[in-house]
Design a protein around this motif. Structure first.
Motif, short mmCIF file in Angstrom:
data_model
loop_
_atom_site.label_atom_id
_atom_site.label_comp_id
_atom_site.label_asym_id
_atom_site.label_seq_id
_atom_site.Cartn_x
_atom_site.Cartn_y
_atom_site.Cartn_z
N SER A 22 0.80 -1.23 0.00
CA SER A 22 0.00 0.00 0.00
C SER A 22 0.83 1.28 0.00
CB SER A 22 -0.94 0.01 1.21
OG SER A 22 -0.21 0.23 2.41
N ILE A 23 2.14 1.16 0.15
CA ILE A 23 3.01 2.34 0.14
C ILE A 23 2.97 2.98 -1.24
CG2 ILE A 23 5.41 3.13 0.33
CD1 ILE A 23 5.80 0.92 2.44
N ALA A 24 2.95 4.28 -1.27
CA ALA A 24 2.85 5.02 -2.54
C ALA A 24 3.89 4.53 -3.54
CB ALA A 24 3.05 6.50 -2.28
N LEU A 25 3.52 4.61 -4.80
CA LEU A 25 4.42 4.19 -5.87
C LEU A 25 5.53 5.22 -6.09
CD1 LEU A 25 1.81 2.97 -8.50
CD2 LEU A 25 3.17 1.57 -6.94
N PRO A 26 6.73 4.75 -6.33
CA PRO A 26 7.81 5.68 -6.68
C PRO A 26 7.65 6.15 -8.12
CG PRO A 26 8.60 3.43 -6.76
CD PRO A 26 7.17 3.37 -6.27
N LEU A 27 8.54 7.00 -8.56
CA LEU A 27 8.49 7.51 -9.92
C LEU A 27 8.97 6.48 -10.95
CD1 LEU A 27 9.85 11.11 -9.27
CD2 LEU A 27 7.48 10.39 -9.54
N TYR A 28 9.51 5.40 -10.50
CA TYR A 28 10.00 4.35 -11.39
C TYR A 28 9.43 3.02 -10.90
CZ TYR A 28 13.24 4.10 -7.50
OH TYR A 28 13.77 4.03 -6.24
N ALA A 29 9.70 1.95 -11.59
CA ALA A 29 9.14 0.64 -11.25
C ALA A 29 9.57 0.16 -9.87
CB ALA A 29 9.56 -0.38 -12.31
N ILE A 30 8.67 -0.53 -9.19
CA ILE A 30 8.98 -1.08 -7.87
C ILE A 30 9.81 -2.34 -8.04
CG2 ILE A 30 8.03 -2.13 -5.80
CD1 ILE A 30 5.59 -0.37 -6.11
N GLU A 31 10.87 -2.43 -7.28
CA GLU A 31 11.69 -3.64 -7.24
C GLU A 31 11.44 -4.29 -5.88
OE1 GLU A 31 16.36 -4.89 -6.75
OE2 GLU A 31 15.89 -3.00 -7.75
N TRP A 32 11.03 -5.55 -5.88
CA TRP A 32 10.78 -6.30 -4.65
C TRP A 32 11.95 -7.22 -4.36
CZ3 TRP A 32 6.67 -5.82 -1.32
CH2 TRP A 32 5.61 -5.04 -1.75
N ALA A 33 12.13 -7.57 -3.10
CA ALA A 33 13.14 -8.55 -2.73
C ALA A 33 12.84 -9.84 -3.49
CB ALA A 33 13.11 -8.80 -1.22
N SER A 34 13.86 -10.50 -3.96
CA SER A 34 13.66 -11.68 -4.80
C SER A 34 13.43 -12.96 -4.00
CB SER A 34 14.84 -11.86 -5.75
OG SER A 34 16.04 -11.97 -5.00
#
Length: 139
Positions: A22-34
């Motif tokens: 639910s955290i706001a989206l950054p200006l670029y793509a979200i990278e999640w822990a793999s």
């Protein structure tokens, strides 16, 4: 595994995962822990407080870290600027926990030029510019 990295691991609890989504989206793509099992990124010196990268943060210069404490089932999130974004990423203080005596893993695993190169590549990516030929981006 490096001897410099804490061996504490955890999995994000369902409620914490929902909160992270639910955290706001950054200006670029979200990278999640793999990985599902997250390992503490703080130096392997005696400490009860642990933190692992979970996803990119709401700002260009922030990351979301999952934090937990030994002996407790409580987990929380911190969306903050990690030390790689500071002029001296090899500094003596951890930015994930204010006042924590340890350093993050990259202060030991990567030589300073690797950390600086990774940060430069990250900035170029955020600006939509190609990285320098012959270099591979790293975190």
């Amino acid at each position: 595994m490096s001897g410099y990295r804490c061996t504490a691991v955890t999995e994000a609890q369902a409620g914490v995962q929902v909160l992270a989504e639910s955290i706001a989206l950054p200006l670029y793509a979200i990278e999640w822990a793999s990985d599902e099992v997250l390992q503490c990124l703080i130096e392997d010196i005696p400490h009860d407080h642990h933190a692992a990268f979970l996803r990119t943060g709401a700002r260009q210069d922030s990351d979301v870290f999952l934090r937990w404490t030994d002996g407790s089932s409580e987990q929380d999130l911190a969306d903050l600027t990690c030390c790689l974004a500071y002029p001296d990423p090899m500094g003596s203080a951890c930015t994930i926990y204010a006042g924590h005596p340890g350093k993050c893993e990259w202060a030991y695993i990567d030589p300073p030029y690797v950390a600086a190169t990774a940060r430069a590549d990250q900035i170029l990516k955020e600006l939509g510019m190609p990285q320098a030929p012959g270099r591979q981006s790293g975190r």
